[in-house]
Design an enzyme around this catalytic site. Sequence first.
Site, PDB file in Angstrom:
ATOM      1  N   LYS A 158      86.617  17.468  47.177  1.00  0.00           N
ATOM      2  CA  LYS A 158      85.141  16.893  47.445  1.00  0.00           C
ATOM      3  C   LYS A 158      84.330  16.575  48.655  1.00  0.00           C
ATOM      4  CE  LYS A 158      82.014  14.048  47.981  1.00  0.00           C
ATOM      5  NZ  LYS A 158      80.855  14.266  49.132  1.00  0.00           N
ATOM      6  N   GLU A 233      92.267   7.876  55.705  1.00  0.00           N
ATOM      7  CA  GLU A 233      92.239   7.528  57.396  1.00  0.00           C
ATOM      8  C   GLU A 233      91.184   7.528  57.961  1.00  0.00           C
ATOM      9  OE1 GLU A 233      94.421   8.945  59.212  1.00  0.00           O
ATOM     10  OE2 GLU A 233      96.331   9.961  57.694  1.00  0.00           O
ATOM     11  N   CYS A 267      87.191  10.723  65.213  1.00  0.00           N
ATOM     12  CA  CYS A 267      87.349   9.298  64.935  1.00  0.00           C
ATOM     13  C   CYS A 267      88.197   8.330  65.768  1.00  0.00           C
ATOM     14  CB  CYS A 267      88.886   8.981  63.853  1.00  0.00           C
ATOM     15  SG  CYS A 267      89.666  10.734  63.416  1.00  0.00           S
ATOM     16  N   GLU A 369      82.327   0.804  65.167  1.00  0.00           N
ATOM     17  CA  GLU A 369      82.508   1.955  65.788  1.00  0.00           C
ATOM     18  C   GLU A 369      81.079   2.359  65.681  1.00  0.00           C
ATOM     19  OE1 GLU A 369      83.510   4.646  62.827  1.00  0.00           O
ATOM     20  OE2 GLU A 369      85.066   5.710  63.859  1.00  0.00           O
TER      21      GLU A 369
END
Length: 485
Positions: A158, A233, A267, A369
């Site tokens: 997906k 992750e 990331c 973040e």
Amino acid sequence: MATGTFESVAPATGEVLGSFPRSSAADVDGAVAKAKAAFEDWRLVPAPERGNILFRFAELLRAHKDELADLMTREMGKVKAEAGGDVQEAIDMSYYMGGEGRRLFGHTTPSELRDKFMMSVRMPVGVVGAITPWNFPIAIPSWKLTPALVCGNTVVLKPAEDTPLLADRFVQLLEEAGVPDGVVNVVHGYGEEAGDALVRHPDVPVITFTGSRETGIAVTKAAADLLKHVHLELGGKNAIIVMDDADVDLAVNGIVWSAFGTSGQRCTAASRVIVHRSVYHDLQTKLVAAAERLKLGPGWEDETDVGPLINRAALDKVHSYTEIGKDEGAKLLTGGEAAANEGDGGGGFYYRPTVFGDAQPGMRIAQEEIFGPTTALIPVDSFEEAVAAANSVRYGLSSSIFTRDVNRAFRAMRDLQSGITYVNAGTTGAEVHLPFGGTKETGNGHREAGQAALDVFTEWKSIYVDYSGKLQRAQIDNQERPAAR
Ligand code: NAD
């Protein structure tokens, strides 16, 4: 059946690139059924043969590298060189995992009993549900699919709703390389629909997920009732430490690449720079000048340094952090606003490379973040203070230190709480044959890439073969021998 369609939009221009099925739970059922049926044969294909398919896939990726990179500049927005790097990572990973077809090492060890043999071997788990983000639209699917496949699993992918076109090309090339029908299946669409249905599907024992921390928590909860293996992750809040003995020019180059590359949408992006006060002024001056030299524009133009953000929501989010930083009392040194494409004057979701100065480790801009081209300079007075500031966040993906002192470098390697540490380089630049992933809330203890990736996609089976011809009882029959003196 699909409950409608959604569009893929070019972030540099707003142009619609294609329309894709918005997969429903019923579509997920169909894809999982195909993957489950295909597993029965795929698991029996010798691993070296599965590896050969991955070698062919790597060669096809090489042959189509320019085409894929060009498509990536359009669908995802990163600049040409970085798009080529994204594809190259998938090429490297496919060769690496292809080679695993002739390794997939297990263990043998002596038995405590005579005439008995023991070994442990890796077994495939079954249907893997792979859910991926848009920021590495070719590399990340390769991190998940190539190890899953070489280990003998089948897959339902997906991909992110922002990069469906690239996901389709990726899977087409896998099929062209010889992956049999049903072994890799794609469902498109939204996370709360197709993604959630995949996570909850009873015939999908493994979920490998890359995305935000918040979605990772939702995925973990949804998978918990079926006790699935969940590999996560997640996000990062990565710091570069610049010590008083650092090569400041080198550090500035590392910061620019790590903070503004991929428009900060990595990331591993360096969204904090922790700087010894004695070099703070020099570094700040050089960094701001370097940030202001960066040229914004579409990824496909040669002179572009920084491409657009992925979509309008990302632009709004990044700008909201500029406001937060100002409200918190950090000093906005440059950037802090949306920008038009400087190439042809067109639209797109551009944001100026942004540097905050005089930030404190506890500020939200230094804790959360942002996922955009924003970095915050945090002044410190010592190595110990720098490490404490670096470790003061919930994430633990990547870290870096610029220093010429080998003792400090080794202390940093030991004390920085992150899955990856760089010395005299920025926070990005992982290679495929070392484990990739983070500590703390960046993940849940698993790793992608390298041999560590195999642990996500296999179960260990321990096998005992007794060729003595009699009943031998472990822990009992071996104790009859006299104890050694
Ligand atoms: P996201 O969490 O919004 O989406 C990731 C994927 O999850 C998408 O395919 C999305 O459709 C799907 N999804 C969303 N809700 C879901 C749900 N309830 N159930 C199942 N699937 C769902 O993340 P994003 O915006 O696509 O990516 C950015 C994030 O990814 C950042 O936090 C970044 O740090 C992280 N990331 C981490 C790594 C890593 O290796 N640690 C690498 C790249 C990106």
